[in-house]
Design a protein around this motif. Structure first.
Motif, PDB file in Angstrom:
ATOM      1  N   GLY A  59       0.813  -1.216   0.000  1.00 43.23           N
ATOM      2  CA  GLY A  59       0.000   0.000   0.000  1.00 43.23           C
ATOM      3  C   GLY A  59       0.847   1.267   0.000  1.00 43.23           C
ATOM      4  N   ILE A  94      -3.067   8.438   3.393  1.00 43.86           N
ATOM      5  CA  ILE A  94      -3.045   7.165   4.112  1.00 43.86           C
ATOM      6  C   ILE A  94      -3.935   7.289   5.337  1.00 43.86           C
ATOM      7  N   LEU A  98      -4.807   4.963   0.695  1.00 47.27           N
ATOM      8  CA  LEU A  98      -4.549   3.665   1.317  1.00 47.27           C
ATOM      9  C   LEU A  98      -5.336   3.599   2.621  1.00 47.27           C
ATOM     10  N   ASP A 110      -5.712   1.339   5.840  1.00 49.50           N
ATOM     11  CA  ASP A 110      -4.869   0.296   6.444  1.00 49.50           C
ATOM     12  C   ASP A 110      -5.241   0.115   7.919  1.00 49.50           C
TER      13      ASP A 110
END
Lengths: 256, 256, 256, 256, 256, 256
Positions: free
Chosen positions: D41, D58, D122, D124
């Motif tokens: 990622g 992110i 991303l 996560d």
């Protein structure tokens, strides 16, 4: 007893079905994510419209109609145009509404059948009915009632079903809907030679003979579903992790 | 001790049973969706009527009688005509009613037996009794009582049972009804050479010898159930994903 | 220490047991439906009466005595006559009553032992005790108490136990009763060469040596249980789906 | 229909994807601990910024931004500098906030997209959404809504998903999110020759063809993800414990 | 660091343990019904008394002392005599009492240790502690406390543990007590050549080296436990259903 | 980016880790009972003190400090002396206290770090945190917080984790802590040639390359952990029941 078949016009699949689905039946297609259940359903609807002039209805419980237009477009199927021509309708609804709809006179589905002359319906996916009840007996009663209501409308339906296991059979066994539909086809991932193939088989077809082969298939943007030959020299395909059969291995190593 | 047998007249199946079912017994046939449990049951009833003049009764907890007429017709069995002649009755009811019915004098089943002289009964499927209670002990008591009530009526019954696993044995093990019936036959899917075959075996037969072979069968519109020879050169058939036995593989690769 | 044995007089089984059961012990026989647990038990009782003049008692929690007469008759064993002669008694009762019975002075079992001089008891099946409680510790305490009460009566008992898996070991493991009985024999289905064989083994025998072989057996109407030789050239018999061992396969393919 | 691809610029991975992700799609990457989901990622985000000038975001639900700077630094990716230049933002938040954020106008994500011109996101990991509800239907609805909100922002997102099994498929099956994303890639540990290899495959890609191979990969501090050739001569790679195929074994032992 | 060992004087077992148990340790022996856990424990106690003059205590939570006298007698061990001589005591109690006993000054166990000079204790079986609580953390705390109390008394204890699976490892995994004992030995059934063998191995021994072999053993009325050589040419012994290794099979078929 | 490594000084293990643990990281070591998790941890602490002059702290939630002194002594490590010299501290506490301790200023751990200059911490075992909550999300949050608090103290920690399965992976999958630690090493039992070997592998190491081999190891009283060469010619080592690979078997039988 000879009956006209409702052809999917998918290369090879009609052959496996003994000519196509039987008219006014409910047909289950099950598969893991990415096996192409929805694509198979859309192709069934699309071919019905453009090749047999049979208007189609798509009932979805999650995806927006735009997603279908978009996905269909990647195969060159112009769903927006068909909808504009009154030959296709994509309805996003809920299992609760669908169920009530068919139980009452003049619901949406009945209306579309009456107005558009709908002959084919894709229900994508019947798995969403699972949320209607925790009770398996009640769920079966609801699904059976829904399926029969569709039949009473005179349409041939294709119901997609999600499989929760990527390879092989889901550990909890399959839900009971397979017992009440008229045909049951399965899409599976199969690992062969360090690559993922896809397999299709028709497990059940009420009132008709059908092919028993497990065949490979691919999905491409030209033709959608493309059925290939059956697998050769493999054991345990339905487990998803087949082993090369010994005879085949001996053959290849020592004789070929 | 020699007894007349209640013949199914299904090619090969009577042989496996040592001549047929024993009179006044309850016989369980289990299988996954599409293995043909209901077809086997209908053939048992149909053959009883037309070949042995034994009137039959079909008790269903889900399907409408029309579905049976329709499915039977695909094999050339005219159920509507038999029903008109008073030799067949298809009753759609509920497990609750069936259970109460047999516990009371003069219930529907008792009435049909008395009026029509019913000799054979198909209960399709006994799995629907599962919904009567969550308690396995209570369920077993109910099923045992139901089975004995059928026996007291003097009929020979065939009970179908749904298997929740497509291949092999259901992970949770089989329900306890297998312990209380007089015979227990199993229908299984088997993957061989990239195709799905069907296997039949008689696991249990109280008070009689029976064949132990696991035999292939097919269902076709001419004859219904057709039993073939036993499988050859395979190990683990009942798992659904058999492997070719080594001896057989060596034979085929190096000797044949 | 040498003890007289309580012989089952079943061909080969007494040999496996080192001569028969030990006197005043509780002996467990477990098997799936159709493996012949009850037949083994009836033969133990029947042989005790006719060959050793040891009166027998059958305690059943489900089947009617008539079913035992009927099943015994298929082997040529005239239970009704033995009962008329006062050498056999078949009592249908409930686990609740049996348990209370043995806890009190002068219960049914104690009475039969006193009046008939009962030496052998068949409890068919101990699995029905499962319904007395959901608590495994409590269940074990009850079963252990029941077993000891039988021992105090001076009788040798055979307890049947139902196995919920058709092939191999039940996934949830076996219940704890195996820890408290004096001997533990297992009946298993085994698939070999596309047919179902049956296997018997004695897993445990307290206070005595016993055979460790897994032997084939058949049940026929002439002799009841008939033990055959042990299996040859198979691995994994207890799983129910054995594989031919390699050495054996090489032998058969290349050497024989 | 030809579309520009959103390139990951990861050697070989874009090829497997048929050129890269499709624009404005949600892409799932699943793997066990240590398989490199987060690295994949980060590389997707980093390459987007430095090679295509596409700002990245992110969203993390557990790790502090410092951990990303630190992990990225081990590959020579200077996240702090990129963040200072306004091309990257690492936001630590909660699933609850993220969900609400996208449902309201002017949330953090929308703001970053508007201000920074974010093109790649991303998430996560999406596994943290599991804590929002115990109800699988509700969870699916939330995840589907979140995914669609991301698409409405016009970004291409990569969602990581934790696999609870070290080898093979998690026994409970995979969660339903795989059904609603546009692509689904899997990272797996594979034991070969007494060492642990890593395997990557693309199982699903909506609206596009993709490679079906299962390929080895390594992660090194020079290049991050490095895809190697596909595995050779192994069966059952996806189980994590593959076996050398027979043909291959014969070849190596007798011929090579 | 050299320590005197507490010898079991069981042929071969002391060798596997590196000379015997370590003094003042708790030693777990686990096995399925019939594997001989209790026999091993009785032999440990008996040999301690007659060969090393170390008085012994047997704590049982289910079996009556008479059962131990009886079972011991079948091996020629006269427990009644030893008890009369004040060298052995068999106490039937409950986990609840045992636990409380060790927590208080002057309990039964402490008294016996003081009065008889007990050096060895058999707890048969520690599995009965499972009923003290449903909470695994609480159970572990209790068992750990019990074990430490035994150590504080200065005795060397052998704890038997019941395995709920007949073959291989119990599916739910083993309880946590294995983490807190000083040594952990396992008794297993193994099917080889159509017969049931028994296997013993020492998995864990804190503070000492030990043999890693899996060895066969038998129990006979002359010597009790008799350890044989290790298994040869088998793979997967601990699964209970081993397969002959290929090398071994080739050897036997083609070379020997 | 080059970093100094925190060496375990265990023969071969540092090599597998690419030189040792990374500074200020949390490192998980998982294994079944008897695999030597605690020994590995003690050796990490001991070597830190005597070879690198890095004071160490052992936090235990179950074993008394005396047990560590005793176990360490069997390897010739004099923990009492080190504790007297102020270089080692063994603290027995509870997960509840440990958690609170790190959340507050001036807790025990913080105090030891400040006073003793602790650089290495062994937490034996982190599995005890499981009892803090039934909620997996909450547990993960707590464990993540604990790990980060340790990092903030500037120490390198080794956390042991108990595996509930003796062979292979625990059926319920591994807990989520593996996702939040910096490295993850696994100790496994492996049955080879009728004996139990032990295997070690490093599955995950954040921010660094590491060896992928699965290596054998032994524990002896001279050196503690001793890593051997990797396994040869075996497939499925991580399952615990590996099979000899075919190539290897052919080799040994026909060629060597």
């Amino acid at each position: 007893m000879i009956m006209n078949r409702v052809k999917t016009d998918i290369q090879g699949f009609d052959d496996m079905l003994g000519g196509g689905f039987l008219p006014q039946t409910a047909n289950l297609v099950e598969g893991a994510p990415g096996t192409g259940k929805t694509t198979l359903g859309m192709q069934f609807i699309y071919n019905g419209i453009v090749k047999y002039n049979e208007p189609g209805l798509i009932i979805t419980f999650e995806e927006f109609p735009q997603q279908y237009y978009h996905d269909a477009a990647s195969f060159g199927w112009d769903f927006a145009k068909l909808e504009a021509e009154g030959k296709l309708k994509v309805i996003m609804t809920s299992p609760e509404v669908s169920k009530a709809d068919l139980e009452n006179v003049g619901g949406i589905i009945e209306t579309q059948v009456a107005q558009m002359g709908v002959r084919r319906i894709l229900v994508d996916s019947i798995t969403h009915f699972d949320r209607l009840t925790q009770n398996p007996t009640e769920l079966r009663r609801i699904e059976y009632g829904f399926i029969n209501a569709l039949k009473r409308e005179g349409v041939t339906s294709l119901l997609t079903k999600e499989s929760s296991a990527l390879l092989g059979e889901a550990p909890e066994g399959d839900s009971e809907i397979a017992f009440v539909v008229d045909s049951y086809s399965i899409l599976r991932y199969v690992e062969i030679d360090s690559a993922i193939s896809k397999a299709i088989l028709v497990l059940k077809m009420r009132g008709s003979d059908h092919a028993k082969d497990i065949r490979q298939y691919e999905i491409d943007s030209q033709t959608g579903f493309q059925l290939k030959s059956k697998f050769e020299g493999q054991e345990g395909i339905l487990s998803g992790n087949p082993r090369r059969s010994m005879v085949d291995a001996f053959d290849e190593a020592f004789i070929k």
